[in-house]
Design a protein around this motif. Sequence first.
Motif, PDB file in Angstrom:
ATOM      1  N   ALA A  56       0.862  -1.186   0.000  1.00  0.00           N
ATOM      2  CA  ALA A  56       0.000   0.000   0.000  1.00  0.00           C
ATOM      3  C   ALA A  56       0.892   1.228   0.000  1.00  0.00           C
ATOM      4  O   ALA A  56       1.906   1.275   0.686  1.00  0.00           O
ATOM      5  N   GLN A  57       0.528   2.210  -0.784  1.00  0.00           N
ATOM      6  CA  GLN A  57       1.209   3.503  -0.779  1.00  0.00           C
ATOM      7  C   GLN A  57       0.144   4.585  -0.712  1.00  0.00           C
ATOM      8  O   GLN A  57      -0.888   4.471  -1.358  1.00  0.00           O
ATOM      9  N   SER A  58       0.404   5.605   0.079  1.00  0.00           N
ATOM     10  CA  SER A  58      -0.586   6.654   0.297  1.00  0.00           C
ATOM     11  C   SER A  58      -0.030   8.016  -0.065  1.00  0.00           C
ATOM     12  O   SER A  58       1.138   8.300   0.183  1.00  0.00           O
ATOM     13  N   TRP A  59      -0.873   8.841  -0.629  1.00  0.00           N
ATOM     14  CA  TRP A  59      -0.540  10.229  -0.935  1.00  0.00           C
ATOM     15  C   TRP A  59      -1.661  11.104  -0.426  1.00  0.00           C
ATOM     16  O   TRP A  59      -2.822  10.735  -0.473  1.00  0.00           O
ATOM     17  N   TRP A  60      -1.298  12.279   0.014  1.00  0.00           N
ATOM     18  CA  TRP A  60      -2.285  13.256   0.445  1.00  0.00           C
ATOM     19  C   TRP A  60      -2.409  14.294  -0.654  1.00  0.00           C
ATOM     20  O   TRP A  60      -1.424  14.787  -1.182  1.00  0.00           O
ATOM     21  N   THR A  61      -3.637  14.618  -1.017  1.00  0.00           N
ATOM     22  CA  THR A  61      -3.871  15.613  -2.056  1.00  0.00           C
ATOM     23  C   THR A  61      -5.191  16.318  -1.797  1.00  0.00           C
ATOM     24  O   THR A  61      -6.047  15.804  -1.072  1.00  0.00           O
ATOM     25  N   THR A  62      -5.356  17.478  -2.389  1.00  0.00           N
ATOM     26  CA  THR A  62      -6.623  18.192  -2.276  1.00  0.00           C
ATOM     27  C   THR A  62      -7.568  17.840  -3.409  1.00  0.00           C
ATOM     28  O   THR A  62      -8.746  18.157  -3.349  1.00  0.00           O
ATOM     29  N   SER A  63      -7.049  17.188  -4.467  1.00  0.00           N
ATOM     30  CA  SER A  63      -7.915  16.766  -5.566  1.00  0.00           C
ATOM     31  C   SER A  63      -7.361  15.486  -6.167  1.00  0.00           C
ATOM     32  O   SER A  63      -6.176  15.217  -6.089  1.00  0.00           O
ATOM     33  N   SER A  64      -8.225  14.720  -6.777  1.00  0.00           N
ATOM     34  CA  SER A  64      -7.780  13.466  -7.401  1.00  0.00           C
ATOM     35  C   SER A  64      -8.027  13.529  -8.903  1.00  0.00           C
ATOM     36  O   SER A  64      -8.708  12.698  -9.464  1.00  0.00           O
ATOM     37  N   ASN A  65      -7.452  14.534  -9.527  1.00  0.00           N
ATOM     38  CA  ASN A  65      -7.640  14.667 -10.970  1.00  0.00           C
ATOM     39  C   ASN A  65      -6.734  13.699 -11.725  1.00  0.00           C
ATOM     40  O   ASN A  65      -5.892  13.018 -11.156  1.00  0.00           O
ATOM     41  N   ARG A  66      -6.894  13.636 -13.014  1.00  0.00           N
ATOM     42  CA  ARG A  66      -6.169  12.687 -13.849  1.00  0.00           C
ATOM     43  C   ARG A  66      -4.657  12.895 -13.768  1.00  0.00           C
ATOM     44  O   ARG A  66      -3.882  11.952 -13.698  1.00  0.00           O
ATOM     45  N   ARG A  67      -4.207  14.152 -13.742  1.00  0.00           N
ATOM     46  CA  ARG A  67      -2.761  14.426 -13.702  1.00  0.00           C
ATOM     47  C   ARG A  67      -2.134  13.889 -12.416  1.00  0.00           C
ATOM     48  O   ARG A  67      -1.069  13.296 -12.422  1.00  0.00           O
ATOM     49  N   PHE A  68      -2.815  14.094 -11.291  1.00  0.00           N
ATOM     50  CA  PHE A  68      -2.304  13.593 -10.017  1.00  0.00           C
ATOM     51  C   PHE A  68      -2.263  12.068 -10.025  1.00  0.00           C
ATOM     52  O   PHE A  68      -1.279  11.458  -9.611  1.00  0.00           O
ATOM     53  N   CYS A  69      -3.332  11.432 -10.499  1.00  0.00           N
ATOM     54  CA  CYS A  69      -3.372   9.962 -10.553  1.00  0.00           C
ATOM     55  C   CYS A  69      -2.268   9.419 -11.446  1.00  0.00           C
ATOM     56  O   CYS A  69      -1.649   8.407 -11.131  1.00  0.00           O
ATOM     57  N   ARG A  70      -2.008  10.077 -12.540  1.00  0.00           N
ATOM     58  CA  ARG A  70      -0.951   9.619 -13.452  1.00  0.00           C
ATOM     59  C   ARG A  70       0.411   9.728 -12.773  1.00  0.00           C
ATOM     60  O   ARG A  70       1.244   8.838 -12.894  1.00  0.00           O
ATOM     61  N   SER A  71       0.667  10.817 -12.046  1.00  0.00           N
ATOM     62  CA  SER A  71       1.970  10.963 -11.380  1.00  0.00           C
ATOM     63  C   SER A  71       2.139   9.914 -10.277  1.00  0.00           C
ATOM     64  O   SER A  71       3.238   9.406 -10.069  1.00  0.00           O
ATOM     65  N   CYS A  72       1.074   9.558  -9.583  1.00  0.00           N
ATOM     66  CA  CYS A  72       1.141   8.492  -8.576  1.00  0.00           C
ATOM     67  C   CYS A  72       1.398   7.149  -9.241  1.00  0.00           C
ATOM     68  O   CYS A  72       2.201   6.348  -8.763  1.00  0.00           O
ATOM     69  N   ALA A  73       0.718   6.904 -10.353  1.00  0.00           N
ATOM     70  CA  ALA A  73       0.852   5.624 -11.053  1.00  0.00           C
ATOM     71  C   ALA A  73       2.274   5.399 -11.540  1.00  0.00           C
ATOM     72  O   ALA A  73       2.743   4.260 -11.605  1.00  0.00           O
ATOM     73  N   ARG A  74       2.990   6.454 -11.848  1.00  0.00           N
ATOM     74  CA  ARG A  74       4.358   6.310 -12.357  1.00  0.00           C
ATOM     75  C   ARG A  74       5.333   5.812 -11.299  1.00  0.00           C
ATOM     76  O   ARG A  74       6.446   5.430 -11.622  1.00  0.00           O
TER      77      ARG A  74
END
Length: 143
Positions: free
Chosen positions: A8-26
């Motif tokens: 499991a890996q966790s990130w804190w963000t104020t929004s879960s837009n496509r750009r943020f999800c893509r950067s996490c996926a990388r």
Amino acid sequence: MAPPERLAQSWWTTSSNRRFCRSCARTFPAKLLIYTGEAGQDTHLKKEFAHHDFTSHGVDEYFLGDVHTNTIEVYFSIFKRGMRGVYQHCGRQHLHRYTAEFEFRCNTRTANGVTDTERAALILKAAKGKRLTYRRPDARASS
């Protein structure tokens, strides 16, 4: 003893837009199998991973063969229960610490083959050389 694999890996963000999800996926290896819900920001994952499949909760589909999101839903449920029940007053500046704690709990649980003794050894190893203080020890109190 090797540290456990990061399941499991966790990130804190104020929004879960496509750009943020893509950067996490990388941050994950491309050989992973990714299972998600039907959220629109996850549609690009099929291009970036060996396999991406999803369930459609909107049409009462909660599993499809081996594809389900129960594991992450349980992880988030335990995190939410902890944040609302135990850690009721958590400031934004400390949220990454709380997510790291729940990530550690998930990755070192007994179901992953980690014993209590191994978990305690990992905690002590991570704390070695660190002082647990609220303020920096060299900071001067302003009077």
